[in-house]
Design a protein around this motif. Structure first.
Motif, short mmCIF file in Angstrom:
data_model
loop_
_atom_site.label_atom_id
_atom_site.label_comp_id
_atom_site.label_asym_id
_atom_site.label_seq_id
_atom_site.Cartn_x
_atom_site.Cartn_y
_atom_site.Cartn_z
N THR A 290 0.93 -1.28 0.06
CA THR A 290 -0.03 -0.05 0.06
C THR A 290 0.66 1.47 0.13
OG1 THR A 290 -1.68 -1.24 1.23
CG2 THR A 290 -1.73 1.32 1.14
N TYR A 291 0.57 2.15 -0.88
CA TYR A 291 1.54 3.45 -0.84
C TYR A 291 0.74 4.64 -1.24
CZ TYR A 291 0.75 3.26 -6.04
OH TYR A 291 0.10 3.07 -7.28
N CYS A 292 1.16 5.86 -1.03
CA CYS A 292 0.64 7.22 -1.17
C CYS A 292 0.62 7.28 -2.53
CB CYS A 292 1.32 8.12 -0.26
SG CYS A 292 0.51 9.79 -0.28
N ASP A 293 -0.47 7.99 -3.06
CA ASP A 293 -0.33 8.60 -4.53
C ASP A 293 -1.36 10.22 -4.28
OD1 ASP A 293 -0.49 9.34 -6.87
OD2 ASP A 293 -2.04 8.03 -7.58
N ARG A 294 -0.43 10.97 -4.21
CA ARG A 294 -1.14 12.43 -3.95
C ARG A 294 -1.97 12.65 -2.80
NH1 ARG A 294 0.35 15.74 -8.22
NH2 ARG A 294 1.37 14.60 -10.01
N GLY A 295 -1.64 12.04 -1.72
CA GLY A 295 -2.49 12.14 -0.63
C GLY A 295 -3.47 11.05 -0.32
N PHE A 296 -3.75 10.01 -1.37
CA PHE A 296 -4.53 9.20 -1.27
C PHE A 296 -3.85 7.66 -1.19
CE2 PHE A 296 -7.11 12.80 -2.70
CZ PHE A 296 -7.86 12.96 -1.76
N LEU A 297 -4.55 6.75 -0.75
CA LEU A 297 -3.81 5.40 -0.69
C LEU A 297 -4.16 4.60 -1.89
CD1 LEU A 297 -3.87 4.42 3.09
CD2 LEU A 297 -1.95 5.41 1.71
N ASP A 301 -2.53 -3.27 -6.65
CA ASP A 301 -3.05 -3.28 -8.03
C ASP A 301 -3.22 -2.02 -8.63
OD1 ASP A 301 -2.87 -6.12 -8.20
OD2 ASP A 301 -4.92 -6.22 -7.02
N ASN A 302 -2.95 -1.06 -7.60
CA ASN A 302 -2.78 0.33 -8.11
C ASN A 302 -4.53 0.75 -7.65
OD1 ASN A 302 -0.11 0.87 -8.56
ND2 ASN A 302 -0.50 0.20 -10.89
N ASN A 303 -5.23 0.15 -7.37
CA ASN A 303 -6.58 0.55 -7.00
C ASN A 303 -6.56 1.42 -5.69
OD1 ASN A 303 -7.87 -0.80 -9.38
ND2 ASN A 303 -7.86 -2.73 -8.19
N TYR A 304 -7.41 2.51 -5.83
CA TYR A 304 -7.69 3.39 -4.67
C TYR A 304 -8.34 2.48 -3.24
CZ TYR A 304 -6.36 7.64 -7.04
OH TYR A 304 -5.76 8.67 -7.68
N LEU A 305 -7.87 2.85 -2.31
CA LEU A 305 -8.67 2.21 -0.98
C LEU A 305 -9.64 3.11 -0.66
CD1 LEU A 305 -5.36 1.05 1.02
CD2 LEU A 305 -6.49 -0.32 -0.64
N LEU A 306 -10.86 2.34 -0.10
CA LEU A 306 -11.98 3.08 0.34
C LEU A 306 -12.09 2.96 1.76
CD1 LEU A 306 -14.43 2.27 -2.40
CD2 LEU A 306 -12.93 4.23 -2.43
N THR A 307 -12.76 3.75 2.35
CA THR A 307 -12.99 3.84 3.94
C THR A 307 -14.38 3.20 4.01
OG1 THR A 307 -14.39 5.79 3.77
CG2 THR A 307 -11.94 5.95 4.17
N LEU A 312 -12.54 7.99 -0.60
CA LEU A 312 -11.24 7.69 -0.71
C LEU A 312 -10.34 7.69 0.39
CD1 LEU A 312 -10.40 9.40 -4.22
CD2 LEU A 312 -11.16 6.82 -3.58
N GLN A 313 -9.54 6.87 0.88
CA GLN A 313 -8.90 6.71 2.11
C GLN A 313 -7.54 7.37 1.99
OE1 GLN A 313 -8.40 2.62 3.88
NE2 GLN A 313 -6.72 3.42 5.17
N ARG A 314 -7.44 8.47 3.06
CA ARG A 314 -6.40 9.53 2.85
C ARG A 314 -5.16 9.01 3.48
NH1 ARG A 314 -7.47 14.87 1.87
NH2 ARG A 314 -9.67 15.45 1.69
N CYS A 315 -4.04 9.42 3.00
CA CYS A 315 -2.48 8.96 3.38
C CYS A 315 -2.50 9.63 5.11
CB CYS A 315 -1.65 9.71 2.76
SG CYS A 315 0.12 9.23 3.31
N PRO A 316 -2.49 8.67 5.66
CA PRO A 316 -2.13 9.14 7.21
C PRO A 316 -0.91 10.15 7.37
CG PRO A 316 -1.28 6.76 7.08
CD PRO A 316 -1.99 7.25 5.80
N ARG A 317 -0.12 10.17 6.54
CA ARG A 317 0.95 11.22 6.60
C ARG A 317 0.65 12.57 6.18
NH1 ARG A 317 6.74 9.02 4.75
NH2 ARG A 317 6.31 7.69 6.63
#
Length: 583
Positions: A290-297, A301-307, A312-317
């Motif tokens: 799992t990685y950060c892409d401009r503030g979203f995880l 498979d390069n799919n965005y993570l959802l809450t 969209l799930q934000r990057c914790p950092r």
């Protein structure tokens, strides 16, 4: 102009007048684009041409937004509604006159019944005729006869209707009178009607081909019972293309629509500010890829993570460093090192906001309003109550009044000519030589000023020492304007105006006259208790309209005045008695 059947076939085959018909249709389409209301999306050649014109003014990306903002009903519908509402005062003339002459009173009475109950005059001109005036200025009036006579009526029952210009196949008209020499037009049931100065004829008409003659009826008028609805021509070179009141402002209406939508575009830009700042330098990642892409995880498979809520799930950092609320955020690359290996200092603020230029906003608002005001004034006349909010002197008021009256008088002449042609033709078909003449006059004075405007003029005139006669005339105009659609109340107020003493003075002014011995006590009491005396009179007798209806008007006013004086005498006697008892 009498036509043989072969003449009609040749005229229809050659489509005589087709070039004029095409120009008239194109002209009407431009008018309808701004006047006719469409709630649902509506595609037309006029809309396509308009958007093509806009495309030559602005770049492609702005045109795309312009098309997105363009919706029906268009913004110019409101301007045209305002214009035609003002022009509809032509039917509110103070002194309309309809004069019809017949050989016998029996036919005169029959015509009054027929025109009101069968032809629905004058309402049909104020409603249906007005709609054709707004959107079908090139329509044609046709006076026709039914195929079969009504057995319940001893006279023929002619009728009339408006024919839209797109149904006309061929025609020839007298440019000076707008009356047709002959006309051929389509009907909805695969038939073609041809009318000249001798006959009504009906033919089969399929696939633009004239077929067999079905009906032939002589009318005996000596002229073609058809004419252009409107008389005013677009130009001397195009006498059969008619000019609408808004023809001269069609180009201005195009610009008004353009500036109004451009303002919407600018409003949209102003509502959502643009922020800029350095791009987030975040290398956040997890063992599960799992990685950060401009503030979203994103996952492996390069799919965005959802809450759990589906967002969209934000990057914790770095996810909470983004802006909150409306607006756009543009990331700026972090400055690179200089050629010498040292860092080049960047003294800009890390986050900036681009604001809308207030001058641009103000220009679009003011330009749209200016165009609107100029369009209305150009059509309706200078000094329209819709756009005139400035205090004017008496000379300016009179000039504005004349300007608007001139416009209304031009329009009324068009409606008078059309209605007079129809009425004369219907009467000749129904009564023959027993009909003598007709005269239609919609009036020479119109309610071009609002009651509020008139009251301001009245107050100014009173303060400037106007005579009683002037104030009487102005007061009557106020009442007639305020209650022109309520004739009963209008009649009542005019009677009360003749009964009230010193009607142009306030109570304090009348009391001052009494204190100086200039008026009697009865006049004072009638003025102070006028409303009470009127109500008492009507309780004891009947309303002031019906009272004395069979006697001369001046005698009626005299009787009511004497009754009011008897009320005042009772009041005076009662006051004296109370003063005596108190003493």
């Amino acid at each position: 102009m009498a036509l043989s059947i072969e003449d009609i076939r040749r005229a229809v085959r050659e489509r005589r007048g087709h070039e004029t018909i095409s120009k008239a249709i194109d002209h009407q389409h431009r008018i309808q684009f701004h006047v006719r209301k469409h709630v649902a999306p509506y595609l037309s050649s006029t809309l396509t041409a308009y958007l093509s014109w806009v495309g030559q003014l602005i770049p492609e990306d702005k045109l795309s937004t312009f098309k997105t903002l363009f919706r029906f009903p268009v913004l110019t519908n409101d301007v045209c509604d305002t214009i035609f509402n003002e022009l509809s005062r032509v039917f509110d003339g103070r002194n309309p006159a309809y004069n019809y002459q017949f050989a016998t009173t029996e036919q005169r009475d029959d015509w009054e019944w027929y025109r009101q109950e069968v032809l629905h005059e004058p309402t049909v001109w104020q409603q249906q005729g007005w709609e054709y005036f707004k959107t079908e200025i090139n329509s044609v009036l046709v006076v026709d006869l039914p195929l079969e006579q009504d057995a319940a009526d001893s006279y023929p029952r002619p009728y009339f209707y408006w024919l839209t210009i797109d149904r006309v196949v061929a025609f020839a008209a007298d440019a000076s009178s707008a009356i047709m020499k002959w006309i051929a037009f389509r009907q909805d049931d695969d038939k073609l009607v041809a009318i000249d100065d001798t006959h009504y004829r009906v033919f089969e008409y399929r696939h633009n081909t004239l077929g067999a003659l079905l009906v032939e009826t002589a009318h005996g008028l000596g002229y073609c019972p058809s004419r252009f609805f409107w008389s005013e021509s677009l130009s001397l070179s195009e006498p059969n293309v008619k000019s609408s009141p808004i023809t001269k402002v069609l180009e201005a209406l195009d610009w008004y629509l353009f500036f109004s939508l451009s303002k919407r575009h600018l409003d949209l830009y102003g509502a959502y500010p643009i922020y800029s700042g350095y791009e987030a330098d975040c290398d956040y990642s997890q063992p599960d890829n799992t990685y950060c892409d401009r503030g979203f995880l994103r996952d492996r498979d390069n799919n965005y993570l959802l809450t759990d809520t589906g967002s969209l799930q934000r990057c914790p950092r770095c996810g909470n460093r983004r802006i909150a609320g409306a607006g756009s955020f543009v990331e700026i690359p972090i400055p690179s090192s200089g050629d010498g290996g040292g860092s080049v200092p960047d003294l800009r603020s890390p986050v900036q906001m681009l604001t809308v230029d207030s001058a641009s906003l103000s220009f679009n608002v003011e330009e749209a309003q200016r165009l609107r005001d100029n369009i209305i004034a150009s059509v309706v006349g200078q000094g329209s109550s819709i756009i005139n909010s400035e205090a004017l002197n008496e000379r300016q008021v009179d000039a504005n009044f004349e300007s608007r009256s001139t416009v209304l008088n031009r329009i009324k002449k068009g409606f008078e000519a059309a209605q007079q042609f129809v009425d004369e033709t219907v009467c000749r078909l129904r009564y023959g030589s027993s009909f003598l003449s007709a005269r239609v006059n919609l009036g020479t004075e119109f309610y071009t000023m609002t009651p509020s405007d008139l009251r301001q003029r009245y107050t100014a005139a009173k303060n400037n020492g106007a005579s009683e006669a002037e104030l009487d005339a102005m007061h009557r105009q106020i009442v007639e304007t305020e209650y022109r659609h309520n004739p009963t109340e209008l009649q009542r107020l005019l009677i009360l105006g003749d009964l009230e003493p010193y009607q142009h003075m306030t109570r304090d002014e009348v009391i001052d006259l009494y204190s100086r011995g200039l008026i009697g006590q009865d006049d004072l009491l009638i003025k102070l208790h006028f409303g009470d005396y009127v109500r008492r009179f009507e309780r004891e007798n009947m309303n002031v309209i019906e009272f004395g209806a069979q006697v001369p008007y001046d005698k009626k006013i005299s009787i009511i005045n004497q009754t009011f004086r008897s009320y005042a005498n009772e009041e005076r006697t009662g006051l004296a008695r109370r003063e005596t008892n108190a003493g």
